[in-house]
Design an enzyme around this catalytic site. Structure first.
Site, PDB file in Angstrom:
ATOM      1  N   ARG A  31       0.856  -1.184   0.000  1.00  0.00           N
ATOM      2  CA  ARG A  31       0.000   0.000   0.000  1.00  0.00           C
ATOM      3  C   ARG A  31       0.896   1.240   0.000  1.00  0.00           C
ATOM      4  NH1 ARG A  31      -5.033   1.356   4.016  1.00  0.00           N
ATOM      5  NH2 ARG A  31      -5.396   3.430   3.208  1.00  0.00           N
ATOM      6  N   ARG A  69      -7.114  -1.291  -2.573  1.00  0.00           N
ATOM      7  CA  ARG A  69      -5.884  -1.496  -1.818  1.00  0.00           C
ATOM      8  C   ARG A  69      -5.570  -2.970  -1.619  1.00  0.00           C
ATOM      9  NH1 ARG A  69      -8.829   0.989   2.370  1.00  0.00           N
ATOM     10  NH2 ARG A  69      -9.114   2.500   0.723  1.00  0.00           N
ATOM     11  N   ASP A 126      -5.758  -3.094   4.037  1.00  0.00           N
ATOM     12  CA  ASP A 126      -6.148  -1.995   4.900  1.00  0.00           C
ATOM     13  C   ASP A 126      -6.323  -2.602   6.291  1.00  0.00           C
ATOM     14  OD1 ASP A 126      -6.922   0.561   5.516  1.00  0.00           O
ATOM     15  OD2 ASP A 126      -9.033   0.207   5.067  1.00  0.00           O
ATOM     16  N   ASP A 161      -7.278  -1.584  10.201  1.00  0.00           N
ATOM     17  CA  ASP A 161      -7.764  -0.522  11.081  1.00  0.00           C
ATOM     18  C   ASP A 161      -7.939  -1.058  12.488  1.00  0.00           C
ATOM     19  OD1 ASP A 161      -8.037   1.572   9.236  1.00  0.00           O
ATOM     20  OD2 ASP A 161      -9.889   0.680   8.467  1.00  0.00           O
ATOM     21  N   ASP A 214       9.575 -35.124  -2.498  1.00  0.00           N
ATOM     22  CA  ASP A 214      10.908 -35.679  -2.725  1.00  0.00           C
ATOM     23  C   ASP A 214      11.546 -35.115  -3.999  1.00  0.00           C
ATOM     24  OD1 ASP A 214       9.346 -37.060  -4.503  1.00  0.00           O
ATOM     25  OD2 ASP A 214       9.854 -39.059  -3.763  1.00  0.00           O
ATOM     26  N   SER A 215      10.837 -34.214  -4.702  1.00  0.00           N
ATOM     27  CA  SER A 215      11.475 -33.464  -5.792  1.00  0.00           C
ATOM     28  C   SER A 215      12.634 -32.641  -5.244  1.00  0.00           C
ATOM     29  CB  SER A 215      10.467 -32.547  -6.483  1.00  0.00           C
ATOM     30  OG  SER A 215       9.936 -31.627  -5.556  1.00  0.00           O
ATOM     31  N   ASP A 236       6.623 -36.272   1.812  1.00  0.00           N
ATOM     32  CA  ASP A 236       6.610 -37.414   0.890  1.00  0.00           C
ATOM     33  C   ASP A 236       7.275 -38.627   1.534  1.00  0.00           C
ATOM     34  OD1 ASP A 236       5.280 -36.898  -1.448  1.00  0.00           O
ATOM     35  OD2 ASP A 236       7.039 -36.160  -2.542  1.00  0.00           O
ATOM     36  N   LYS A 268       2.405 -38.109   1.957  1.00  0.00           N
ATOM     37  CA  LYS A 268       1.956 -38.400   0.590  1.00  0.00           C
ATOM     38  C   LYS A 268       2.734 -39.603   0.082  1.00  0.00           C
ATOM     39  CE  LYS A 268       3.119 -35.604  -3.006  1.00  0.00           C
ATOM     40  NZ  LYS A 268       3.919 -36.519  -3.869  1.00  0.00           N
ATOM     41  N   GLU A 278       3.070 -42.412  -3.487  1.00  0.00           N
ATOM     42  CA  GLU A 278       2.742 -42.593  -4.900  1.00  0.00           C
ATOM     43  C   GLU A 278       2.070 -43.943  -5.128  1.00  0.00           C
ATOM     44  OE1 GLU A 278       6.132 -41.837  -7.398  1.00  0.00           O
ATOM     45  OE2 GLU A 278       6.503 -39.881  -6.471  1.00  0.00           O
TER      46      GLU A 278
END
Ligand code: KIV
Length: 440
Positions: A90, A100, A103, A105, A225-226, A264, A292, A294
């Site tokens: 902002r 914006r 904001d 307040d 695991d990438s 993973d 996760k 596969e």
């Protein structure tokens, strides 16, 4: 010498509003920043509101109210909020009621009554605006504000306003430093698909990336695991070890307060249901809120065993990077009717088992779209078209941090590698030519 008196803790009501950019991510980011000023004790949902007293054509706002317990005095809180607004884009001297990015307040500061230049508390218009009083009533309906004779819920009942009704847009969650609220995080995650919103998931393998993703409002942080390729420099994900996953999950967990952290299961660490549960437990001990793995139907016993151990699971079907060597490359899935039917079977099996979500990687877009319609859990696509319930990318691809390879579907929205190269060149030149680390 006596200790200085502890600062008085005030309960602040803070109104948040934005109508530019990715509004929900900006609200999450602002909540993350508020957590740096005190304890975010409560936060309302995010409400979509039509602009009030704004130029015609102004975009709709997302508004929310947070309660923050802080030792800052009201003036200090005001300047801290202005600092957050500036950091969130902002500009100084921004006109009232213009669009914006954020904001913030102060609505009230405990029982303080303040009437100073630039700071009046309670906020003089708070009881006149539905987009303030309705979210506030959600979290503090019995609050009696200084100078008022009725509580907040009555202010809402008596509101005489022509504003259109508010649309509840999304759930928000207080940001806290307390670990272990995985259940609550998954509850927020699971509300996304029914609300019609898309899931945003990105990968992280280190603390700063994880923290930036969480502050940026992503819904799910994946320690995929990438990281074997984009952080550790392996040629594929097959050589990533359990010890490496644990190491990186611990770093990521330190940076994430809000989103669930998903870890993973690395290759060959979930060959049997027993091994899968043992590995999943190790990842949870390291800080993962879920795991996760596969595979679809073939992995169902492992998925069910991990779920039975009380650990949330995300599935991963389609192109499976851990099988790249057996398959002889990364191949698109769902090209034939038989393959598409197999994928649907995998998806329905995972969904029926109760996974929190499933990644569809390298799946033909039409097949991914069909699966997304058929399952209750959100599908998170990568190279699988636009009709999934969300998208995941490897963050290094997204920010251009791994310039040697980027999959064709991943658009780089930054050039981190270029920034590093330029900084290295500038530093080297300065040191070599002048001996000084900085120019000038
Ligand atoms: O390892 C990973 O980063 C992944 C994503 C590509 C889904 O599994």
């Amino acid at each position: 010498m006596s200790a200085p008196p502890a600062p008085e803790i005030l309960e602040y009501g803070i109104a948040l509003g934005c109508n530019l950019g990715d509004r929900l991510s900006l609200l999450h980011a602002a909540l993350g920043a508020l957590a740096g000023l005190g304890e975010v004790a409560a936060v309302s949902g995010a409400y979509q509101t039509e602009p009030v007293d704004c130029a015609p054509g102004s975009p709709a706002f997302l508004n929310a109210v947070a309660v923050v317990r802080s030792g800052l005095a009201p003036r200090e809180m005001l300047s801290a909020l202005q600092g957050i607004e500036r950091r969130m884009g902002r500009p100084d001297g921004h006109g009232r009621n213009t669009p914006r990015t954020m904001d913030l307040d102060i609505l009230f500061a405990g029982d303080r009554v303040v009437a100073e230049e630039g700071l009046v508390l309670p906020h003089p218009r708070l009881h006149l605006r539905r987009f303030v009083i309705e979210p506030l009533a959600e979290i503090r309906q019995d609050l009696l504000l200084p100078g008022f004779v009725v509580p907040v819920k009555t202010l809402l009942e008596r509101l005489d306003s022509t504003e259109p009704p508010l649309l509840r847009f999304a759930e928000l969650k207080p940001v806290s430093d307390k670990p272990g609220d995985a259940e609550e995080k998954w509850a927020v995650f699971s509300a996304i698909k029914p609300s019609g919103r898309q899931v945003v998931c990105l990968t992280a393998g280190d603390y700063p990336t994880a923290r930036l993703l969480d502050e940026g409002g992503v819904d799910l942080v994946l320690v995929g695991d990438s990281l074997g390729m984009v952080v550790l420099g392996y040629g594929d994900t097959v050589d990533v070890t359990l010890a490496e996953m644990i190491h990186h999950i611990k770093a990521v967990k330190r940076g994430v307060k809000r989103a669930p952290v998903l870890g993973d299961l690395s290759y060959h660490t979930y060959s049997t249901p027993e091994q899968a549960v043992a590995t999943a437990r190790e990842l949870v001990r390291a800080g993962a809120d879920g795991v996760k793995l596969e595979g679809g139907v073939a992995m169902l016993p492992q998925v069910k065993a991990i779920l039975a151990a009380g650990i949330p699971v995300v599935g991963h079907i389609g192109m499976l990077p851990q099988s790249v060597r057996e398959e002889g490359g990364y191949k698109k899935k769902g090209k034939t009717p038989a393959d598409a039917a197999r994928l649907m079977e995998d998806a329905l099996a995972l969904d029926g088992a109760g996974v929190k979500a499933m990644v569809l990687e390298g799946v033909m877009p039409a097949v991914a779209a069909e699966i997304s319609k058929a399952v209750k859990s959100p599908t998170i696509g990568i190279g699988a078209g636009w009709e999934c319930d969300g998208q995941v990318l490897v963050t290094a691809d997204l920010v251009g941090a791994f310039p040697w390879f980027r999959p064709p579907f991943a658009k780089a929205r930054g050039d981190v590698a270029g920034v590093i190269r330029e900084a290295v060149a500038g530093f080297s030149k300065s040191v070599r030519e002048t001996g000084a680390p900085n120019d000038g």
